[in-house]
Design an enzyme around this catalytic site. Structure first.
Site, PDB file in Angstrom:
ATOM      1  N   MET A   1       0.839  -1.193   0.000  1.00  0.00           N
ATOM      2  CA  MET A   1       0.000   0.000   0.000  1.00  0.00           C
ATOM      3  C   MET A   1       0.871   1.239   0.000  1.00  0.00           C
ATOM      4  SD  MET A   1      -2.884   1.507   0.018  1.00  0.00           S
ATOM      5  CE  MET A   1      -2.944   3.296   0.009  1.00  0.00           C
TER       6      MET A   1
ATOM      7  N   HIS B   1       5.932  -0.157  -8.423  1.00  0.00           N
ATOM      8  CA  HIS B   1       4.515   0.229  -8.467  1.00  0.00           C
ATOM      9  C   HIS B   1       4.197   1.237  -7.362  1.00  0.00           C
ATOM     10  CE1 HIS B   1       0.148  -0.837  -9.151  1.00  0.00           C
ATOM     11  NE2 HIS B   1       0.072  -0.338  -7.927  1.00  0.00           N
ATOM     12  N   GLU B   2       4.582   0.890  -6.133  1.00  0.00           N
ATOM     13  CA  GLU B   2       4.206   1.739  -4.999  1.00  0.00           C
ATOM     14  C   GLU B   2       4.909   3.095  -5.042  1.00  0.00           C
ATOM     15  OE1 GLU B   2       1.801  -1.371  -4.156  1.00  0.00           O
ATOM     16  OE2 GLU B   2       1.679   0.712  -3.567  1.00  0.00           O
TER      17      GLU B   2
ATOM     18  N   GLU C   1      -4.266   2.979 -10.514  1.00  0.00           N
ATOM     19  CA  GLU C   1      -3.746   1.606 -10.516  1.00  0.00           C
ATOM     20  C   GLU C   1      -3.265   1.162 -11.887  1.00  0.00           C
ATOM     21  OE1 GLU C   1      -2.887   0.453  -7.977  1.00  0.00           O
ATOM     22  OE2 GLU C   1      -4.091   1.459  -6.493  1.00  0.00           O
TER      23      GLU C   1
END
Length: 933
Positions: free
Chosen positions: A334, A368-369, A391
């Site tokens: 996250m 990604h994060e 996303e």
């Protein structure tokens, strides 16, 4: 956020790189709806009707309940928040002092609040008298609270003070407790957060909507021997006057940000630290004693931050970034601003015991994060309808970043297998949904953390990047981030910036991909005229159940590229297909040259070639003159056409035999995945052994060539390929592979020769598949002894391969035991369901028998969707679709409604496929072994 996987990754995606047979941890995939909308300005209620592949109405979704966003008469400017968690009683006390702005006089304040008890609340206008609230009206279903005041709060600034208490829950959302084992062996707990999408309201009363941004001043009162972290750096740490065992830790003021990105962690951790080349302090926090395992992620993060700084031409806006491994964590990771949380397997790498696919997974998730720190955190979507933008974008750029850091991974070819083809499979269903889905009530948000938001989103952005070109794309991205920094934006805002940078009709092109469900199949035929090749190209909607025959056939604006055998890597012509059909002339193409549509497999569509065009392309597979990604794309298109009944599955089996010289890992991976689907389908027949023989024949030559041990000069992709091939041969019962796996497993257990990490999954799978109760006991013992979560997960994912019914039951019971972390239970059950016909039945019965416990554990999150999908997706009998539908009508799971519909549709599609092609497949498998007459 969350890649099942949000990424926060939906967990999903863990080890999508190693396998994608039904037992794997693939991205969560959800179903969706045909929405009939009745929509006012502030509320939405939907009634949804589903039609199956066979054209039957498969049921109506319950009415979506009306939803109203928070009023705008009071909004926060700054949250002063102090929290004091109790790690023994699992409660917390909180004090909120929020600087707010009243925009029109009101005698009430409406906020989000869930599972929190407010003790007192008051409001003090700037320079005025404090007014105590006279009532708290909780609307539990809408997760809101209304604070009532005896007189009107006047327009202007003021301070809202609230004292409250809450529970450190065990649901892996909100402010929750995470269990771990300390060095001496005793069980302890950390207090951690997961707020996306709508769970900040479980930690403190707040305006929990992404567009209501504010700054945060956070203080935590914690045991003095614990680490306390939040989004910003620590500015003060002092003894807590009321208890000598506690300290008060204060953090610097955050930038303006959304509530879902706030985070705090209190626990025991070690860390490794470095600085990026642009001066940002980077730390990776690990369980105590495992700091060494944070070094790989640290290396990736310190390379990645400067890459994004350069790519976006916007500096990282915070003084530090922490990456931390959390023991109990539902998602993959996250992107909390400045404090990114991960499950242990998405962050920790042990140089001796981690396999190549784990390194790659960690690199992708870190990429990604960190992308979200700009795209999502600095500029945030206005509402969850635009989640896909967050996303999809991060799921695309993580590959760009990993390709920059590790060019040897050939990661863009892997993208096609891991994201692109999965998105096509889901989006071909009648129960898919558009990339952009109108979201109202919070319970609907979790449904869209799926392969459409992530993988289709990433695929269409990849197509867009290719269409615009990198230079204009970067220019447009920079304009977007600069214009909207610290603010909120919608999909259209990004299109505007990219349109201005490129001069191309971005909004018109992309609207056709984000606002309507599905994608086209491009039908191609050709004729030769002298030195010219005339191509006739048409588009129609591709459906998993066969050609679209509806009256209203949607159209897309399709960027189409074409290459020829003269130079397979170079695009000869680009056109934008903006109508149902067209003719294109390619000049200077001789009759003996082949023509290929969609080189690089970048356009988001399937292709159906005329038989003569296909015939001319097939030698390019055998002689490897087609690029790997195009060999993969050709095979994958034909496989999906066979499932849709547009060609015979036998044609695909013949094509698969042409891959005998294939050297590329990703091509084999995709082939293996499709053979896994076919093997699962044929487990419903009495000739399952024949398809195993086909798999053994196909994989034996490459298995012999690779051997068991790595050779000098081999790299990352060789290791991935060896693991894939040996696992496939072992599972299919290839005797020499089975014997060698048993020998090596015995040596490993006896401590004679430790198995290299890359061989453990295939060896464990092989010995279990052909093992007995002693094998299972040995494997469970190995699980108990494992000190590393990656090793525990590796074992958990293959336990379902055991064959005996009583042992399958033992594995299912183990899934719910204390030995398995709550987030990993799903992959144990999924492994059972994906391994055999008996396993599938047993797993479904087990889920039904234990539904209350499973639902209580995962409700309202995407893990419940993943559990359902992994358990029932492999059935292939019509009546099972009815049984699944009926079970979930009497046991509703609102966050998984789309998934249930999708699974029912897949079961009906499987059943139709089996009826249609089983006999022909059987005949083909028999005759290919028959001696020549």
């Amino acid at each position: 956020m969350l890649v099942l996987l949000g990424r926060t990754v939906p967990l999903s995606f863990v080890h999508r790189v190693t396998t994608c047979c039904p037992s794997s941890l693939s991205r969560p995939v959800f179903v969706s709806s045909v929405l009939i909308k009745f929509r006012g300005t502030t509320s939405a209620s939907y009634s949804t009707v589903f039609v199956s592949a066979a054209g039957q109405n498969t049921g109506t979704m319950p009415e979506r309940r009306p939803f109203v966003r928070l009023p705008t008469d009071v909004y926060p400017v700054n949250y002063g928040l102090c929290l004091k968690p109790d790690l023994i009683d699992f409660t917390f006390e909180g004090k909120l002092e929020a600087l707010v702005e009243v925009t029109q006089a009101t005698n009430q304040i409406v906020m989000n609040c869930a599972d929190i008890d407010i003790i007192t609340a008051s409001f003090a206008p700037q320079g005025g008298e404090e007014i105590n609230a006279t009532g708290f009206n909780y609307q539990n279903e809408d997760e809101k609270v209304t604070l009532s005041f005896p007189s009107a709060l006047q327009k202007g600034s003021g301070t809202l003070k609230i004292d409250f208490v809450g529970e450190l829950n065990d649901k892996m959302k909100g402010f929750y407790r995470s269990k771990y084992t300390a060095a001496a062996g005793e069980i302890r707990y950390a207090a951690v957060t997961q707020f996306e999408a709508t769970d900040a309201r479980r930690a403190f009363p707040c305006w929990d909507e992404p567009a209501i941004k504010a700054t945060f001043d956070i203080a935590l009162i914690v045991p003095k021997d614990r680490v306390a972290l939040s989004n910003m750096n620590v500015i003060d740490r002092k003894p807590y006057p009321e208890d000598e065992n506690l300290v008060e830790v204060k953090f610097a003021t955050t930038p303006i940000m959304s509530t879902y990105l706030v985070a705090f962690v209190i626990g025991e951790y070690d860390y490794v630290e470095s600085q990026s080349s642009d001066g940002v302090t980077v730390r990776v926090y690990t369980p105590v004693g495992k700091a060494e395992q944070g070094k790989f992620a640290l290396e990736v993060a310190t390379k990645t931050l400067p890459f994004y700084n350069d790519y976006f031409s916007v500096p990282y806006p915070l003084p530090k970034i922490d990456l931390i491994a959390i023991a109990d964590f539902a998602a993959g990771a996250m992107e909390n601003w400045g404090l990114v949380t991960y499950r242990e397997t998405a962050l920790l790498i042990d140089p001796k015991n981690s396999c190549s696919s784990s390194r790659q997974w960690v690199a992708l998730v870190v990429g990604h994060e960190l992308a979200h720190q700009w795209f999502g955190n600095l500029v945030t979507m206005e509402w969850w309808t635009h989640l896909w933008l967050n996303e999809g974008f991060a799921s695309w750029i993580e590959y760009l970043c990993v390709d920059h850091c590790f060019p040897e991974y050939d990661i863009w070819t892997q993208f096609v297998s891991a994201d692109y083809t999965r998105a096509l499979d889901l989006d071909a269903l009648d129960s898919s949904h558009p990339i952009e889905v109108n979201v109202g009530h919070p319970s609907e948000v979790d449904e869209i953390f799926d392969a459409i938001s992530y993988s289709k989103g990433a695929s269409v952005i990849r197509m867009l990047h290719n269409y615009i070109g990198d230079e204009d794309f970067r220019k447009g991205m920079n304009a977007y981030l600069v214009k909207f920094q610290h603010k909120n934006a919608s999909t259209e805002d990004l299109w505007d910036c990219l349109e201005q940078a490129s001069g191309k009709p971005i909004a018109a092109v992309m609207g056709s991909w984000t606002k309507q469900m599905g994608f086209p199949i491009i039908v191609v035929d050709q004729e030769q005229q002298g030195e010219d090749r005339i191509l006739k190209i048409s588009q129609k909607k591709f459906c998993a159940s066969g050609p679209h025959n509806g009256e209203e056939c949607p159209n897309w604006m399709v960027p189409i590229s074409i290459c020829t055998s003269e130079d397979p890597k170079c695009t000869k012509l680009k056109v934008l297909l903006d109508r149902p059909e067209t003719a294109i002339t390619l000049s200077g193409v001789s009759p003996d040259q082949w023509v290929k549509i969609n080189p690089g497999t970048v356009g988001f569509y399937r292709i159906q070639y005329s038989s003569s065009m296909l015939e001319s392309l097939l030698p390019g597979i055998r002689d490897l003159s087609l690029q790997p990604v195009d060999r993969l794309g050709l095979q994958n298109d034909l496989f999906s056409l066979s499932r849709a009944g547009m060609i015979s599955t036998v044609e695909v089996l013949k094509l698969m035999e042409a891959f005998v010289n294939e050297p590329n890992y990703t091509v084999w991976s995709d082939l293996s995945c499709n053979l896994g689907v076919l093997s699962s389908l044929l487990s419903h027949t009495d000739f399952h052994e024949e398809i195993q023989e086909f798999i053994r024949d196909l994989f034996t030559p490459i298995g012999l060539e690779l051997g068991w041990d790595s050779k000098p000069g081999e790299g990352h992709l060789d290791a991935l390929l060896r693991g894939l091939v040996l696992g496939k041969l072992g599972k299919a019962g290839h005797k020499p592979t089975l014997e060698e796996a048993r020998r090596r497993f015995k040596d490993h257990m006896e401590g004679k020769q430790v198995l290299p990490a890359d061989l453990r999954s295939p060896v464990y799978l092989t010995v279990l598949k052909h093992g007995d109760s002693a094998t299972l006991d040995t494997m469970l013992k190995l699980h108990k002894q494992a000190d590393m979560q990656e090793e525990k997960n590796r074992i958990e994912r293959v336990l379902g391969a055991i064959s005996a019914p009583d042992l399958i039951q033992k594995v299912l019971n183990f899934a719910l035991s204390e030995e398995v972390r709550p987030q990993d239970t799903v992959s144990v059950i999924g492994g059972v369901a994906g391994s055999s016909k008996h396993g599938r039945k047993a797993a479904w019965k087990f889920v039904k028998d234990n539904w209350e416990e499973l639902y209580s554990r995962y409700q309202g999150g995407f893990l419940i969707s993943r559990l359902i999908k992994l358990t029932v997706d492999g059935f292939a009998i019509d009546k099972m679709a009815a049984e699944v539908k009926s079970f979930f009508e009497s046991h509703p799971a609102p966050a998984a409604e789309r998934t249930v519909q999708q699974c029912c549709e897949n079961i009906l599609l499987n059943a139709a496929w089996l009826k249609r092609d089983a006999d022909d497949i059987h005949q083909y498998l028999l005759q290919r072994k028959a001696p020549p007459v």
